[in-house]
Design an enzyme around this catalytic site. Sequence first.
Site, PDB file in Angstrom:
ATOM      1  N   TYR A  33      -7.896  16.177  -8.184  1.00 30.09           N
ATOM      2  CA  TYR A  33      -6.890  15.009  -8.715  1.00 30.09           C
ATOM      3  C   TYR A  33      -5.765  15.460  -9.939  1.00 30.09           C
ATOM      4  O   TYR A  33      -4.680  15.758  -9.713  1.00 30.09           O
ATOM      5  CB  TYR A  33      -7.870  13.544  -9.822  1.00 30.09           C
ATOM      6  CG  TYR A  33      -6.885  13.065 -10.687  1.00 30.09           C
ATOM      7  CD1 TYR A  33      -6.431  12.523 -10.078  1.00 30.09           C
ATOM      8  CD2 TYR A  33      -7.009  13.449 -12.280  1.00 30.09           C
ATOM      9  CE1 TYR A  33      -5.666  11.829 -11.342  1.00 30.09           C
ATOM     10  CE2 TYR A  33      -6.249  12.887 -12.537  1.00 30.09           C
ATOM     11  CZ  TYR A  33      -5.833  11.614 -12.412  1.00 30.09           C
ATOM     12  OH  TYR A  33      -4.789  10.634 -13.430  1.00 30.09           O
TER      13      TYR A  33
ATOM     14  N   SER B 229      -0.043  13.006 -16.048  1.00 30.08           N
ATOM     15  CA  SER B 229      -1.044  12.910 -16.627  1.00 30.08           C
ATOM     16  C   SER B 229      -1.605  14.346 -17.486  1.00 30.08           C
ATOM     17  O   SER B 229      -0.648  15.275 -16.570  1.00 30.08           O
ATOM     18  CB  SER B 229      -2.721  13.165 -15.658  1.00 30.08           C
ATOM     19  OG  SER B 229      -3.968  13.337 -15.967  1.00 30.08           O
TER      20      SER B 229
ATOM     21  N   THR C   8      -8.521   1.472 -18.839  1.00 29.05           N
ATOM     22  CA  THR C   8      -8.373   0.329 -17.942  1.00 29.05           C
ATOM     23  C   THR C   8      -9.789   1.013 -16.404  1.00 29.05           C
ATOM     24  O   THR C   8     -10.484   1.523 -17.173  1.00 29.05           O
ATOM     25  CB  THR C   8      -7.562   1.260 -17.090  1.00 29.05           C
ATOM     26  OG1 THR C   8      -7.305   2.560 -16.692  1.00 29.05           O
ATOM     27  CG2 THR C   8      -6.014   1.622 -17.773  1.00 29.05           C
TER      28      THR C   8
ATOM     29  N   LYS D 224      -1.219  15.044  -9.608  1.00 26.16           N
ATOM     30  CA  LYS D 224      -1.006  14.893 -10.904  1.00 26.16           C
ATOM     31  C   LYS D 224      -0.363  16.392 -11.243  1.00 26.16           C
ATOM     32  O   LYS D 224       1.227  16.301 -11.712  1.00 26.16           O
ATOM     33  CB  LYS D 224      -1.424  15.206 -11.877  1.00 26.16           C
ATOM     34  CG  LYS D 224      -2.718  13.574 -11.990  1.00 26.16           C
ATOM     35  CD  LYS D 224      -0.848  13.014 -12.212  1.00 26.16           C
ATOM     36  CE  LYS D 224      -1.311  11.748 -11.884  1.00 26.16           C
ATOM     37  NZ  LYS D 224      -0.783   9.856 -11.764  1.00 26.16           N
TER      38      LYS D 224
ATOM     39  N   ASP E 160       0.878  -1.446  -0.052  1.00 26.07           N
ATOM     40  CA  ASP E 160       0.586  -0.401  -0.143  1.00 26.07           C
ATOM     41  C   ASP E 160       0.864   0.976  -0.126  1.00 26.07           C
ATOM     42  O   ASP E 160       1.688   1.524   1.252  1.00 26.07           O
ATOM     43  CB  ASP E 160      -0.727  -0.333   1.420  1.00 26.07           C
ATOM     44  CG  ASP E 160      -2.340   1.211   1.102  1.00 26.07           C
ATOM     45  OD1 ASP E 160      -1.714   1.891   0.558  1.00 26.07           O
ATOM     46  OD2 ASP E 160      -2.716   1.644   2.573  1.00 26.07           O
ATOM     47  N   VAL E 161       0.805   2.278  -0.776  1.00 29.09           N
ATOM     48  CA  VAL E 161       2.168   3.233  -1.564  1.00 29.09           C
ATOM     49  C   VAL E 161       1.501   4.448  -0.335  1.00 29.09           C
ATOM     50  O   VAL E 161       2.777   4.761  -0.091  1.00 29.09           O
ATOM     51  CB  VAL E 161       1.894   3.702  -2.714  1.00 29.09           C
ATOM     52  CG1 VAL E 161       2.394   2.637  -3.995  1.00 29.09           C
ATOM     53  CG2 VAL E 161       0.834   4.203  -3.139  1.00 29.09           C
TER      54      VAL E 161
ATOM     55  N   VAL F 253      -7.055   6.299 -20.440  1.00 25.45           N
ATOM     56  CA  VAL F 253      -6.395   5.451 -21.735  1.00 25.45           C
ATOM     57  C   VAL F 253      -7.953   4.504 -20.608  1.00 25.45           C
ATOM     58  O   VAL F 253      -8.216   4.017 -19.195  1.00 25.45           O
ATOM     59  CB  VAL F 253      -5.434   4.941 -20.232  1.00 25.45           C
ATOM     60  CG1 VAL F 253      -4.123   3.411 -20.827  1.00 25.45           C
ATOM     61  CG2 VAL F 253      -4.588   6.056 -20.839  1.00 25.45           C
TER      62      VAL F 253
ATOM     63  N   ASN G 160       3.373   4.317 -11.064  1.00 23.30           N
ATOM     64  CA  ASN G 160       2.391   4.481 -11.448  1.00 23.30           C
ATOM     65  C   ASN G 160       1.669   4.220 -10.511  1.00 23.30           C
ATOM     66  O   ASN G 160       0.359   4.874 -11.362  1.00 23.30           O
ATOM     67  CB  ASN G 160       2.699   3.306 -12.537  1.00 23.30           C
ATOM     68  CG  ASN G 160       0.730   2.639 -12.850  1.00 23.30           C
ATOM     69  OD1 ASN G 160       0.928   3.332 -13.679  1.00 23.30           O
ATOM     70  ND2 ASN G 160       0.242   1.790 -12.032  1.00 23.30           N
TER      71      ASN G 160
END
Length: 243
Positions: free
Chosen positions: A154, A141, A189, A158, A63-64, A187, A90
């Site tokens: 968000y 991003s 995902t 970034k 868990d970063v 992207v 990432n």
Amino acid sequence: MSLQDNVAIVTGASAGIGEATARALAREGANVALAARRRERLEEIADDIEATSDVETLVVPTDVRDEAEVEAMVETTVETFGRLDVLVNNAGLGVGGDVAETTSEEYRLMMETNVDGVFFATQAAVPHLRETEGNLVFVGSFAGQYPRPANPIYAATKWWVRGFAHSVEGQIGPDGIGVSVVNPTEVRTEFASESGETFEERFEPGEVTEPEEIAEAIAFAASQDNSTVHEIDLYRRDKFAEW
């Protein structure tokens, strides 16, 4: 430019860009440590990589947001492989949206993942990258370059990532470390949009960028021996038609 026998850590490796990056680096000959929270998914990906590439993998559930776990991620990788040549920062997420409606929990989650996690991983990896004159790659991003009215928080994380990355580049570049930022737009995902649906659900195949395209750019940046790929932007071709 080669990754043969290099050792790379990829955070957020359980899906999307991270999974595609781990596979791309392995195809270029790198041994890969896969880091994310979902152990079972990481093990599935690692097994498949080893079955299809002549490399070794390491699963390091991480868990970063947890500094100790990030430090252990790096140390376990170095203890296992004896070196570290590449870190791909990432791991990230986007929740909330409207500033007035975003909860403090959502705010903290984004800051702790997208900002703190990147700092913890970079700090832990830099001493080892100095030894190998390796490469440090940040997944930025489009939202870190242009205003994102749909999710300002968000976007701010970034913008931080890009500012941090390029400032670190100035600090450690003289030590022989390459520092790159790769900036995608949408992207396809499991990353969630502000509407709550994932980009996989929102877009059809071929409609926007695929994870493999971003992974190839990351692999290119990570394979540099003497130069630094300062920044790569990968935007879908109709992106600016919205403006």
